[in-house]
Design a protein around this motif. Sequence first.
Motif, short mmCIF file in Angstrom:
data_model
loop_
_atom_site.label_atom_id
_atom_site.label_comp_id
_atom_site.label_asym_id
_atom_site.label_seq_id
_atom_site.Cartn_x
_atom_site.Cartn_y
_atom_site.Cartn_z
N THR A 53 0.81 -1.22 0.00
CA THR A 53 0.00 0.00 0.00
C THR A 53 0.85 1.27 0.00
N GLN A 54 2.04 1.22 0.60
CA GLN A 54 2.94 2.37 0.64
C GLN A 54 4.36 1.90 0.28
N PRO A 55 4.74 1.99 -0.98
CA PRO A 55 6.03 1.42 -1.41
C PRO A 55 7.25 2.00 -0.71
N VAL A 56 7.32 3.33 -0.57
CA VAL A 56 8.51 3.93 0.04
C VAL A 56 8.59 3.57 1.52
N ASN A 57 7.49 3.71 2.24
CA ASN A 57 7.50 3.39 3.67
C ASN A 57 7.76 1.90 3.90
N ALA A 104 9.61 -0.13 1.84
CA ALA A 104 11.03 -0.39 1.54
C ALA A 104 11.94 0.12 2.64
N THR A 105 11.69 1.32 3.14
CA THR A 105 12.56 1.88 4.18
C THR A 105 12.41 1.18 5.52
N SER A 106 11.30 0.45 5.70
CA SER A 106 11.13 -0.32 6.94
C SER A 106 12.21 -1.38 7.09
N LEU A 107 12.76 -1.82 5.96
CA LEU A 107 13.80 -2.85 6.00
C LEU A 107 15.08 -2.35 6.66
N ALA A 108 15.19 -1.03 6.87
CA ALA A 108 16.37 -0.49 7.56
C ALA A 108 16.49 -1.07 8.97
N TYR A 109 15.35 -1.35 9.62
CA TYR A 109 15.40 -1.94 10.96
C TYR A 109 15.93 -3.37 10.89
N VAL A 110 15.55 -4.10 9.86
CA VAL A 110 16.04 -5.47 9.71
C VAL A 110 17.55 -5.45 9.49
N VAL A 111 18.02 -4.55 8.63
CA VAL A 111 19.45 -4.42 8.39
C VAL A 111 20.18 -4.07 9.69
N ALA A 112 19.61 -3.13 10.46
CA ALA A 112 20.24 -2.73 11.72
C ALA A 112 20.29 -3.91 12.70
N GLY A 113 19.22 -4.70 12.76
CA GLY A 113 19.19 -5.84 13.65
C GLY A 113 20.21 -6.90 13.28
N GLY A 153 7.40 -5.87 11.29
CA GLY A 153 6.09 -5.31 11.61
C GLY A 153 5.78 -4.07 10.80
N SER A 154 6.80 -3.24 10.59
CA SER A 154 6.60 -2.03 9.80
C SER A 154 6.34 -2.37 8.34
N VAL A 155 7.05 -3.39 7.82
CA VAL A 155 6.78 -3.86 6.46
C VAL A 155 5.34 -4.36 6.35
N ALA A 156 4.89 -5.10 7.33
CA ALA A 156 3.53 -5.64 7.30
C ALA A 156 2.49 -4.53 7.33
N TYR A 157 2.75 -3.50 8.10
CA TYR A 157 1.77 -2.41 8.25
C TYR A 157 1.73 -1.52 7.01
N HIS A 158 2.91 -1.14 6.50
CA HIS A 158 2.96 -0.26 5.33
C HIS A 158 2.77 -1.03 4.02
N GLY A 159 2.93 -2.36 4.09
CA GLY A 159 2.72 -3.19 2.91
C GLY A 159 1.26 -3.61 2.81
N PRO A 160 0.95 -4.83 3.19
CA PRO A 160 -0.44 -5.27 3.07
C PRO A 160 -1.39 -4.61 4.05
N LEU A 196 12.08 8.46 5.86
CA LEU A 196 13.36 8.95 6.38
C LEU A 196 13.47 8.67 7.88
N TRP A 197 12.36 8.79 8.59
CA TRP A 197 12.34 8.44 10.01
C TRP A 197 12.74 6.98 10.21
N HIS A 198 12.25 6.09 9.35
CA HIS A 198 12.65 4.70 9.45
C HIS A 198 14.16 4.55 9.39
N VAL A 199 14.78 5.18 8.41
CA VAL A 199 16.22 5.04 8.20
C VAL A 199 17.02 5.66 9.35
N LEU A 200 16.64 6.89 9.74
CA LEU A 200 17.37 7.58 10.81
C LEU A 200 17.20 6.88 12.15
N SER A 201 15.99 6.44 12.46
CA SER A 201 15.78 5.78 13.75
C SER A 201 16.45 4.41 13.79
N ALA A 202 16.48 3.70 12.66
CA ALA A 202 17.18 2.41 12.63
C ALA A 202 18.67 2.62 12.89
#
Length: 220
Positions: free
Chosen positions: A24-28, A30-39, A69-76, A196-202
């Motif tokens: 539903t929100q492609p940019v949000n 994709a950027t949610s994956l920043a948390y996965v990378v950080a983890g 969780g962020s991918v799930a919310y901003h995706g489907p 951008l919040w996703h990336v910076l906070s991750a």
Amino acid sequence: MDTTPAGRFVAASDCECIHDGPITQPVNTATSLAYVVAGVALAARGGRAGGDRPFAGPVAGALVLNGLGSVAYHGPGGRWGKWLHDTGLVAINATLAVAGLARLRGWEHDRVRLADAAVVAVGAGVLAARPGSELALVAPLGVVAIGHELVRPSRHGGGRRLLGGALLAVGAVIQARSRTGQPWCQPEGPFHGHGLWHVLSAAGLYLVADAALAEAAAGD
């Protein structure tokens, strides 16, 4: 609580246009994956550091959960996506809060892990029963996570902790100013403050957690 007229949970308050389909929100999304990378990066960092790092695994796991969780919310989207998103928020704040309390109280590692798992489980149960109650859970946990530094400032990893805090602060301002209806919101534009919040906070959370590893290695 953000829903469509049909009752479907979507991230309508996060500015980016809601599209039909599984993303539903492609940019949000994709950027949610920043948390996965950080983890994943934090888990690898803890492994390279060696020794007994009781929080490397839990914090890394919470970051990954937050990202999924962020991918799930901003995706489907949907009720389950909303629940997983909010559970991820509770998990990262709970893990950092328990880490702070454990440091102050000198808890042994088994007690730390049990307390962390219990808080996350209770939070997940509350969110399943009362969707939209995440702020009531996240706010006090966030206060504990930050407040323990005021009670007993850390002696190690100060530069990383300061930079991480700065990234979180800047990201929070951008997030607040970019929400739906706010001045920096461009629903169809290339800039999405929530992404951008996703990336910076991750990045900020990674640096704060990495500073805690440095502190553990020094025996603080």
